[in-house]
Enzyme design. Structure first.
Site, short mmCIF file in Angstrom:
data_model
loop_
_atom_site.label_atom_id
_atom_site.label_comp_id
_atom_site.label_asym_id
_atom_site.label_seq_id
_atom_site.Cartn_x
_atom_site.Cartn_y
_atom_site.Cartn_z
N TYR A 237 -2.55 -2.62 -12.48
CA TYR A 237 -1.61 -3.12 -11.47
C TYR A 237 -0.95 -4.43 -11.93
O TYR A 237 0.20 -4.70 -11.63
CB TYR A 237 -2.34 -3.40 -10.15
N CYS B 69 -9.00 -6.15 -4.86
CA CYS B 69 -8.07 -6.37 -5.96
C CYS B 69 -7.10 -7.45 -5.51
O CYS B 69 -6.38 -7.27 -4.52
CB CYS B 69 -7.32 -5.07 -6.25
N ASN B 70 -7.12 -8.57 -6.22
CA ASN B 70 -6.21 -9.67 -5.85
C ASN B 70 -4.75 -9.25 -5.97
O ASN B 70 -3.93 -9.58 -5.12
CB ASN B 70 -6.44 -10.87 -6.77
N THR B 71 -4.43 -8.50 -7.04
CA THR B 71 -3.04 -8.12 -7.27
C THR B 71 -2.51 -7.27 -6.11
O THR B 71 -1.44 -7.54 -5.56
CB THR B 71 -2.92 -7.34 -8.60
N CYS C 120 -8.92 -12.48 -10.27
CA CYS C 120 -8.79 -11.04 -10.52
C CYS C 120 -10.21 -10.51 -10.54
O CYS C 120 -11.08 -11.07 -11.21
CB CYS C 120 -8.11 -10.78 -11.86
N HIS D 240 -11.64 -8.03 -11.89
CA HIS D 240 -12.18 -7.56 -13.17
C HIS D 240 -12.94 -8.65 -13.92
O HIS D 240 -13.84 -8.36 -14.71
CB HIS D 240 -11.06 -7.02 -14.06
N1 DGL Z 1 -8.63 -6.05 -10.33
C1 DGL Z 1 -7.30 -6.42 -10.06
C2 DGL Z 1 -7.19 -7.80 -9.45
O1 DGL Z 1 -8.10 -8.28 -8.82
C3 DGL Z 1 -6.21 -6.19 -11.07
C4 DGL Z 1 -6.44 -5.45 -12.32
C5 DGL Z 1 -5.20 -4.75 -12.83
O2 DGL Z 1 -4.37 -5.40 -13.47
O3 DGL Z 1 -5.08 -3.56 -12.53
O4 DGL Z 1 -6.17 -8.44 -9.55
#
Ligand code: DGL
Length: 297
Positions: free
Chosen positions: A49, A81-83, A193, A195
């Site tokens: 994302y 997911c922050n995004t 993020c 991840h």
């Molecule tokens: N896990 C996601 C976040 O917290 C984003 C990872 C992605 O780029 O898909 O932003």
């Protein structure tokens, strides 16, 4: 009541992410709420994302949420997911009639905890550029120096190479981001993020003992508890025993990954990828349940 119509409080809590990032968030919630059942959906079809345009992120998370709402009828969803949260929380709330709990960078606690007033935010490129993050900084860290660093390479590493890599690769992949943060002389860094939680130890080592690393797990778990209570959705210990007879008979937390039309993967590589997802699931105490089809964005 028929099995297809479980009581509202017996329905699962849905966790959504583009991949495996949200698993540590689910783990924190599962420890706090032992009577709840959980579904985790990793939108691997539309990963990553963080490298996409906002409209694409919005389409992807709406499609993933829609598929999961139809398949699992969750009572509440955590967008782990922050995004996706910074881009699409409003759209999700407008589209689906369940409460959504977002995960956004912990800028407020970072500003409160920083002694020097110099903080870092490590996030995806999309989040770093998003006006939501800029708004959080203006609101909660206006008197701080804030360096935002995009770490898309770390995200891809975690999703694709975590289990095949050696320790040295894990240490190397965080070096560049850590160097930039160290050089900015920050004393607190926000893992913006989900991840990055998977390489938290490597990041902390590379940042050194003087930089505190914080994330949003505690706040999100607290918020989930409040939402469950306020909506009368919390599942009691009595109901857990009643429905399953034996708690262990019911897989408490199940993980799915998305697949979709135009998937670049052939059957063999999907299988190889599935083994990695299975390992992630096991590591966090989930049962891996395979694929859920979604639209490609
Ligand atoms: N896990 C996601 C976040 O917290 C984003 C990872 C992605 O780029 O898909 O932003």
């Amino acid at each position: 009541m028929a099995d297809s119509e479980p009581q509202r409080e017996d329905r699962p809590v849905l966790f959504l992410d583009s991949g495996v990032g949200g698993l540590p968030y689910l783990s924190a919630a599962a420890a706090e709420f032992p009577n709840e059942r959980f579904i985790y959906l990793a939108d691997r079809r539309n990963f990553p994302y963080g490298e996409r345009a906002p409209e694409e992120v919005q389409r992807a998370i709406l499609a993933a949420a829609g598929a999961a709402v139809a398949a699992f009828r969750p009572k509440v969803s955590v967008v782990a997911c922050n995004t996706a949260s910074v881009v699409a929380l409003d759209a999700l709330r407008a589209e689906y009639a369940i409460p959504f709990v977002g995960v956004v960078p912990a800028v407020k606690p970072a500003a409160e905890q920083s002694r020097s007033g110099r903080i870092g935010v490590l996030a995806t490129a999309r989040t770093v550029e998003d006006r939501y993050l800029l708004g959080l900084i203006e609101r909660f860290a206006a008197d701080c120096y804030v360096l935002s660093v995009a770490g898309g390479d770390i995200v891809t590493f975690v999703e694709r190479r975590y289990f095949v890599s050696q320790a040295v690769e894990r240490r190397t992949v965080v070096q560049e981001a850590a160097r930039r943060l160290r050089e900015a002389r920050i004393d607190t860094v926000v893992l913006g993020c989900t991840h990055f939680l998977h390489v938290e130890r490597e990041l902390a080592e590379a940042l050194g003992p003087d930089i505190r690393v914080i994330d949003s797990r505690a706040g999100v778990t607290r918020r989930l508890g409040t939402v469950l209570r306020e909506h009368g959705l919390a599942r009691s210990a009595e109901r857990t025993g009643e429905r399953t007879g034996d708690r262990t008979a019911d897989a408490r937390a199940r993980m799915y990954v998305t697949c979709g039309p135009g998937d670049s993967l052939d059957a063999d590589s999907l299988e190889a990828e599935s083994e990695d997802y299975q390992r992630f699931a096991e590591q966090f105490g989930l049962t891996y349940n395979g694929v859920l089809p979604v639209e490609a964005v």
